[in-house]
Design a protein around this motif. Structure first.
Motif, short mmCIF file in Angstrom:
data_model
loop_
_atom_site.label_atom_id
_atom_site.label_comp_id
_atom_site.label_asym_id
_atom_site.label_seq_id
_atom_site.Cartn_x
_atom_site.Cartn_y
_atom_site.Cartn_z
N VAL A 1 -6.46 3.64 -1.62
CA VAL A 1 -6.11 4.60 -2.66
C VAL A 1 -4.93 5.41 -2.11
O VAL A 1 -5.02 6.00 -1.03
CB VAL A 1 -7.29 5.54 -2.98
N CYS A 2 -3.81 5.44 -2.84
CA CYS A 2 -2.62 6.17 -2.38
C CYS A 2 -2.93 7.67 -2.30
O CYS A 2 -3.39 8.27 -3.27
CB CYS A 2 -1.46 5.91 -3.34
N GLU A 3 -2.69 8.25 -1.13
CA GLU A 3 -3.01 9.69 -0.95
C GLU A 3 -2.12 10.56 -1.82
O GLU A 3 -2.47 11.69 -2.15
CB GLU A 3 -2.77 10.14 0.50
N LYS A 4 -0.93 10.04 -2.14
CA LYS A 4 0.01 10.87 -2.88
C LYS A 4 -0.27 10.88 -4.37
O LYS A 4 -0.35 11.94 -4.98
CB LYS A 4 1.43 10.38 -2.60
N CYS A 5 -0.44 9.67 -4.97
CA CYS A 5 -0.58 9.63 -6.43
C CYS A 5 -1.98 9.20 -6.89
O CYS A 5 -2.30 9.28 -8.07
CB CYS A 5 0.47 8.71 -7.05
N GLY A 6 -2.81 8.72 -5.98
CA GLY A 6 -4.17 8.35 -6.36
C GLY A 6 -4.33 6.94 -6.89
O GLY A 6 -5.43 6.53 -7.24
N VAL B 1 1.70 0.60 1.67
CA VAL B 1 2.81 1.15 0.91
C VAL B 1 2.44 1.01 -0.57
O VAL B 1 1.84 0.01 -0.97
CB VAL B 1 4.16 0.47 1.27
N ASP B 2 2.75 2.05 -1.33
CA ASP B 2 2.38 2.05 -2.75
C ASP B 2 3.61 1.66 -3.57
O ASP B 2 4.32 2.53 -4.07
CB ASP B 2 1.87 3.45 -3.14
N ASP B 3 3.86 0.35 -3.65
CA ASP B 3 5.13 -0.05 -4.28
C ASP B 3 5.00 -1.20 -5.27
O ASP B 3 5.99 -1.79 -5.67
CB ASP B 3 6.15 -0.42 -3.18
ZN LIG Z 1 1.22 6.50 -4.77
#
Ligand SMILES: [Zn+2]
Ligand SMILES: [Zn+2]
Length: 474
Positions: free
Chosen positions: A158-163, A181-183
């Motif tokens: 789970v991306c810590e920045k955007c969830g 990486v959330d890409d």
């Molecule tokens: Zn993210």
């Protein structure tokens, strides 16, 4: 742990939206097997898992609020649009559980988050990372899709920045931390570009589906788990599960079976059906009829529901025919496992007609000699709905008999059954040369003031032949 010989039966769903008839297969078939094993003296454990860590991938029609910003996040992190549960995923898991209970199905329900939080997956994640080339090879072979050497998506962090969970990609593992990486762009969601790491013990990740399935079967000791036929095609997730069990876990996979889809008027059902489709259906169909519908054909076949008024009435009549006298062994078992209420003493259609003619449930009940109210809500739903086929909308309007109707009345003693009285009308039609459709429409006109109506024999049985004769000659 389960003792040897004891079956652990599992099933699961992603609670991504309102429960529909297709969802019912997911818990009903395993419950039938559970019940069968109980009848045979076994004591199986039946577990139902709510996959509420899965990504929220579409907003079903009829769900209130603006949930689009949550697409791509785990269902457990999407707010409950109705405000009554801790999350969207939990709300619709409870929605499914309430339908289970209406259908008399009571498994042990486990939200998958409990299994993650308890650390049940942790050692498996480590093992999959340690044996990455073998995992990659199994996935490539069984999913018929070659994975690149760089692939390491054992889990979805789970991306810590955007969830988001749907858009992250694993880039490394150091024994404790998973780097990502959330890409990714998955259509319904786009990654924010953030790179970061999550620890295994944080449980801010879920295992990739094809690995998750065999993993939880292993730690829960599952011995039997079926799935929809889409999981059982070549390249489907069952092939992966089986290979993981055998090649990585060194154990036999659970027994399995597959079921066909539920089609609605020829089309596959999905959550796009939106809110209320199943509860709407259950207003008209008692639970046993719904269960019979799922069991009357081979489990592997697709089951098509015609949800027009005519189609549903036909289904109820088929259920009743087989309740009275099963057409074959499969139908007998279908009736048995639909667990019919003892209240099915009179034909449902007769009850509908009696209600139409008497105008109240109490009147219908008296006329049909019923002593309980089990079918009342269904009969009332039909009578009040525009789903009720026109032919069942009847008002008793007796008119003085003449012509062929009078000939027919004069031929009757008043003691005939509806079927016998209808046959007499056919006989008269052939001896007098009055066409059969003219004969029948004349009788309908004299009884209900229209040229056609429900089956004449049912109408006569409901009204009572004696009363018809009196009113048409009086
Ligand atoms: Zn993210
Ligand atoms: Zn809720």
């Amino acid at each position: 742990m389960s003792r040897p010989g004891k079956h652990v039966i599992a099933s699961a769903i992603t609670t991504s939206g309102p429960t529909h008839l297709g969802t019912v297969e997911e818990f009903f078939f395993p419950s039938v097997i559970t019940n069968r094993l109980r009848e045979m003296g076994d004591d199986p454990d039946f577990i139902f898992i709510g996959d509420i860590m899965d990504a929220f991938d579409s907003v079903p029609s009829g769900v209130p609020g603006d949930l689009k910003p949550y697409l791509g996040k785990p269902l457990v992190d999407v707010p409950d649009p109705y405000g009554c549960h801790s999350s969207y995923g939990q709300h619709f898991l409870d929605d499914t559980v309430s339908f289970m209970h209406k259908l008399g199905v009571f498994p042990r329900v486990i939200p998958v988050t409990e299994l993650y939080q308890a650390g049940r997956y942790d050692s498996y994640v480590k093992m999959f990372f340690e044996r990455l080339p073998a995992v990659r090879e199994i996935l490539s072979v069984t999913s018929l899709k070659q994975l690149p050497d760089s692939w390491m998506d054992v889990v979805m962090p789970v991306c810590e920045k955007c969830g988001n969970i749907a858009t992250t990609r694993v880039t490394g593992f150091d024994g404790e931390y998973i780097y990502y990486v959330d890409d990714k762009d998955v259509g319904y969601a786009k990654g924010c570009g953030h790179s970061g790491k999550v620890s295994i013990s944080s449980h801010k990740w879920k295992m990739a589906w094809r690995l998750d399935w065999p993993t939880r079967q292993a730690f829960l000791g599952v011995t039997l788990e079926g799935a929809g036929k889409d999981h059982h095609t070549r390249g489907g997730s069952w092939d992966t599960a089986e290979a993981i069990h055998k090649q990585l876990f060194g154990r036999e996979p659970p027994l399995t079976y597959r079921w066909g889809f539920v089609l609605l008027n020829g089309r596959k059902m999905s959550k796009s059906q939106g809110v209320g489709s199943l509860s709407e259906l259950m207003k008209y169909l008692p639970p046993e009829v719904l269960k019979y519908f799922l069991l009357r054909v081979d489990i592997e076949k697709d089951k098509n529901l015609d949800d027009s008024g005519e189609g549903l009435i036909r289904l109820i009549e088929d259920f009743e025919d087989n309740l009275k006298k099963p057409r074959d062994e499969k139908k007998r078992l279908a009736i048995h496992f639909s667990n019919p209420s003892p209240s099915w003493k009179v034909r449902f259609v007769s009850l509908l007609l009696a209600y139409e003619i008497e105008g109240t449930w109490e009147g219908a009940k008296r006329r049909m000699g019923l002593d309980d109210d089990y079918l009342k809500p269904y009969v009332e739903a039909w009578v009040k709905s525009d789903k009720l086929p026109e032919e069942y909308r009847v008002v008793y309007r007796p008119k003085k008999a003449e012509g062929i109707v009078l000939q027919w009345i004069n031929s009757l003693t008043g003691k005939e059954s509806g079927a016998e009285a209808s046959q007499k009308l056919r006989d008269i039609s052939s001896t007098t040369g009055v066409p059969i459709d003219v004969a029948f429409s004349s009788v309908y006109e004299s009884i209900i003031g229209r040229k056609s109506g429900p089956r004449l024999s049912s109408l006569i049985d409901v009204l009572g032949l004696k009363r018809i004769i009196d009113d048409l000659t009086g």
